[in-house]
Write a protein that holds these residues in place. Sequence first.
Motif, mmCIF file in Angstrom:
data_model
loop_
_atom_site.group_PDB
_atom_site.id
_atom_site.type_symbol
_atom_site.label_atom_id
_atom_site.label_comp_id
_atom_site.label_asym_id
_atom_site.label_seq_id
_atom_site.Cartn_x
_atom_site.Cartn_y
_atom_site.Cartn_z
ATOM 1 N N UNK A 1 2.267 76.176 31.264
ATOM 2 C CA UNK A 1 2.598 76.219 32.803
ATOM 3 C C UNK A 1 2.507 74.824 33.284
ATOM 4 N N UNK A 2 3.229 74.632 34.705
ATOM 5 C CA UNK A 2 3.696 73.424 35.257
ATOM 6 C C UNK A 2 3.581 73.414 36.518
ATOM 7 N N UNK A 3 2.824 72.866 37.337
ATOM 8 C CA UNK A 3 2.565 72.747 38.892
ATOM 9 C C UNK A 3 3.001 71.332 39.293
ATOM 10 N N UNK A 4 3.925 71.011 40.143
ATOM 11 C CA UNK A 4 4.214 69.763 40.822
ATOM 12 C C UNK A 4 4.186 70.028 42.515
ATOM 13 N N UNK A 5 3.414 69.124 43.087
ATOM 14 C CA UNK A 5 3.553 68.998 44.325
ATOM 15 C C UNK A 5 4.208 68.215 45.005
ATOM 16 N N UNK A 6 5.245 68.354 45.744
ATOM 17 C CA UNK A 6 6.126 67.338 46.425
ATOM 18 C C UNK A 6 5.870 66.997 47.891
ATOM 19 N N UNK B 1 -0.005 70.029 33.900
ATOM 20 C CA UNK B 1 0.728 70.790 33.114
ATOM 21 C C UNK B 1 -0.347 71.078 31.859
ATOM 22 N N UNK B 2 0.160 72.509 31.599
ATOM 23 C CA UNK B 2 -0.874 73.159 30.346
ATOM 24 C C UNK B 2 -0.044 73.513 29.480
ATOM 25 N N UNK B 3 -0.100 73.028 27.995
ATOM 26 C CA UNK B 3 0.437 73.291 26.906
ATOM 27 C C UNK B 3 -0.454 74.194 25.970
ATOM 28 N N UNK B 4 0.172 75.128 25.353
ATOM 29 C CA UNK B 4 -0.595 75.974 24.528
ATOM 30 C C UNK B 4 -1.439 75.101 23.519
ATOM 31 N N UNK C 1 6.165 76.386 37.646
ATOM 32 C CA UNK C 1 6.948 77.177 36.489
ATOM 33 C C UNK C 1 5.811 77.665 35.362
ATOM 34 N N UNK C 2 6.066 78.892 34.843
ATOM 35 C CA UNK C 2 5.121 79.299 33.839
ATOM 36 C C UNK C 2 6.005 80.231 32.933
ATOM 37 N N UNK D 1 10.100 66.993 30.773
ATOM 38 C CA UNK D 1 9.855 67.341 29.277
ATOM 39 C C UNK D 1 9.222 68.737 29.359
ATOM 40 N N UNK D 2 8.497 69.013 30.128
ATOM 41 C CA UNK D 2 7.937 70.473 30.585
ATOM 42 C C UNK D 2 8.749 71.392 30.887
#
Length: 185
Positions: free
Chosen positions: A125-130, A140-143, A119-120, A162-163
């Motif tokens: 930005x958020x990346x999840x590996x499943x 996860x990267x927050x501004x 997601x961005x 949350x993200x």
Amino acid sequence: MSELAWPEPDIGTSGTSRTWRKKAVVLLYAPRSRDAEPFEWSLEYSGSEEQSSGEEKETPAVAEARNTMRSLSVDELGASGLTQGVQDRVLEFLDATTTEASTFPSIVPDDDGVAVLHWVAGERSLQVDVEESGPTYLWAKEPGHEAVVLTEASAITVCARVNVRRIAEDVTAVNPAWRERMRRL
């Protein structure tokens, strides 16, 4: 490296609604120096949802993922596709982390058959590996903040929830009609 302080969630139910409260405290270490002092990243999440009696309605993100993964299956892509087990874990993960307001992740298989969800929204930005065992990695990267990396499944689920909510809020603030525009594509 991360150390988790993870109390059990406080969950209450009354009638057809459920409320929850979870808190995670993660000690993070600077990736470039093992001698660096850890800093604490804390996440607290609470909310409520209506429980239905009978069949659960899936969120739009789950429905979109179900449609997307049909073309990413082993049947369609061969060995580089997603197995049914991975697809099932992705749907379970999205069911646990998305709401009606959530944006849709992009989903791609990596070389090892892992589903990579991304997601961005702007600088967030958020990346999840499943994998077949469930979520195994989160970035996860927050501004204005350092990136967070988690590898513990329950911490990944709470942090992702949350993200994903924050990303949806950011997208909706900039483009309130995004979902209607997506339907037209």
